[in-house]
Design a protein around this motif. Sequence first.
Motif, mmCIF file in Angstrom:
data_model
loop_
_atom_site.group_PDB
_atom_site.id
_atom_site.type_symbol
_atom_site.label_atom_id
_atom_site.label_comp_id
_atom_site.label_asym_id
_atom_site.label_seq_id
_atom_site.Cartn_x
_atom_site.Cartn_y
_atom_site.Cartn_z
ATOM 1 N N ALA A 318 0.720 -1.105 0.011
ATOM 2 C CA ALA A 318 0.148 0.078 -0.028
ATOM 3 C C ALA A 318 0.806 1.382 0.095
ATOM 4 O O ALA A 318 0.369 2.306 -0.546
ATOM 5 N N PHE A 322 0.162 4.875 -1.818
ATOM 6 C CA PHE A 322 -0.196 6.146 -0.888
ATOM 7 C C PHE A 322 1.096 7.045 -0.900
ATOM 8 O O PHE A 322 1.009 8.115 -0.544
ATOM 9 N N ILE A 373 -0.990 2.857 5.268
ATOM 10 C CA ILE A 373 -1.660 4.118 5.088
ATOM 11 C C ILE A 373 -0.938 5.137 5.957
ATOM 12 O O ILE A 373 -0.311 6.218 5.396
ATOM 13 N N THR A 376 2.871 5.762 5.848
ATOM 14 C CA THR A 376 3.411 6.472 4.451
ATOM 15 C C THR A 376 3.324 7.733 4.610
ATOM 16 O O THR A 376 3.967 8.735 4.017
#
Length: 459
Positions: A318, A322, A373, A376
């Motif tokens: 992910a 992101f 998420i 990041t």
Amino acid sequence: MAAAPLARRSGATIASLTLASLAYAVMQMMVVPALPAIERDLGGGPGGVAWLISAFLLSTAIATPVLGRLGDMFGKERVLVAVLALFAAGGLLGALATSLPMLIAARAIQGFGGAIFPLAFAIARDVLPPRRLPLAIGLMSGTFGVGGGIGVVASGVIVDHASWHGIFWLGIAMPLVAIAGVRLFVPPSPARERVRIDWVGALLLAGGLVPLLLAVSRGQAWGWASPPVVGLFAGGALTLAAWVRWELGRREPLIDVRLLSNRAVWTVNAAALCIGFTLYATSYLVPQLVQRDPATAGVGFDASTTEAGLFLLPAMLAGLVFGPLAGLLSSRVGAKRPLLLGVAVMAAGQALLAFAHDEAWQVHAGTLLAYGIGLTFAMTATSSLIVGGVPRGQTGEATGMNTMVRTVGGAVGSQVVTALVISSGAVSSHGFTLAFAVCGALLLLAVPLCAAVPVARRR
């Protein structure tokens, strides 16, 4: 006609520096899913194997500023080759390890590889054309997430089908290939600067951090109010105070602590300490949780090492999605809002993991929020805020301090959550709930710190 060979040479340089960065990124995370297997083979309990993370991070925090200055003196590409060689030597020691102390020593040697990223960034600034620099920085930065994903998946396959020793054999091969690339394709860095190495500062920093971590790791066994633990806490705190006083008196300190008088620096670093704590705490907790047998521990999924790596893989992938989004948002609205958003999402993920970790989807959702998420956004924003909050001439010192603070937070976090998990004398669901809850509470404390970050003026 000369443009094509120059572009090819630049491409080979970028590829070699990216490979060096990838070697570190893979090995940084590769050992994490293997911790339960190492614990079964070598003993030491959760508190002992947690030192495989803490020793790695401690040596990174202490050695990186020293190696950066050595690069300024003797050539960054030469020091990069030496660091990669040390990294391979640590891999060899780990591959041959027959005891936990021997393996911890191997990880401490590998921690010197933390200097690979700043050295590679500095070389890119020195030798690449300006138009190629953004590509190089983007590729090297991207290896952190990609390498981590490769590491956690490959670790499971190697451990389940061979042995955890195989992880360290791979830790020899990758830096050796990177050394060949650097020697063949990376030109000498033209920058040379005569500086003094603050060896006393490095020793004082190590002398302050090691007793504090040892006190945290042994507090449960020895008693938190016992003379040895109290003495370690007091000795570590006094040594760190002496380190700060020493650094304030140096013309060329290991870490310029005067930068902390800048609100743009101390607020971001305080938040980075909390972020680093929860980053490495989560990296340790999730594999420990999912590999536990619920029949004996009352928690876990009895996952194999491969399956444990797959629990972390979606969150790491992910980051590839992101990361660019966080950068775009920072460029449009400034980095402060993404930092606040990232820390808040991380806190939500930790809360989910604390109170709902009985189903696999709950663990996936919690790690996606906290690791994929939120982390990041937070990591991208802290770097941007540090760079934008100091004069150009202090960028290197400020980013070095930020790296060290985040790394120290991670070293402390891995030990603290280990003590919390076994707070009742054995691994239990209550211990995991307490550990994840402490991470969430720490992130909530970081929210006002993020709100206090001044908005940098556009330059």
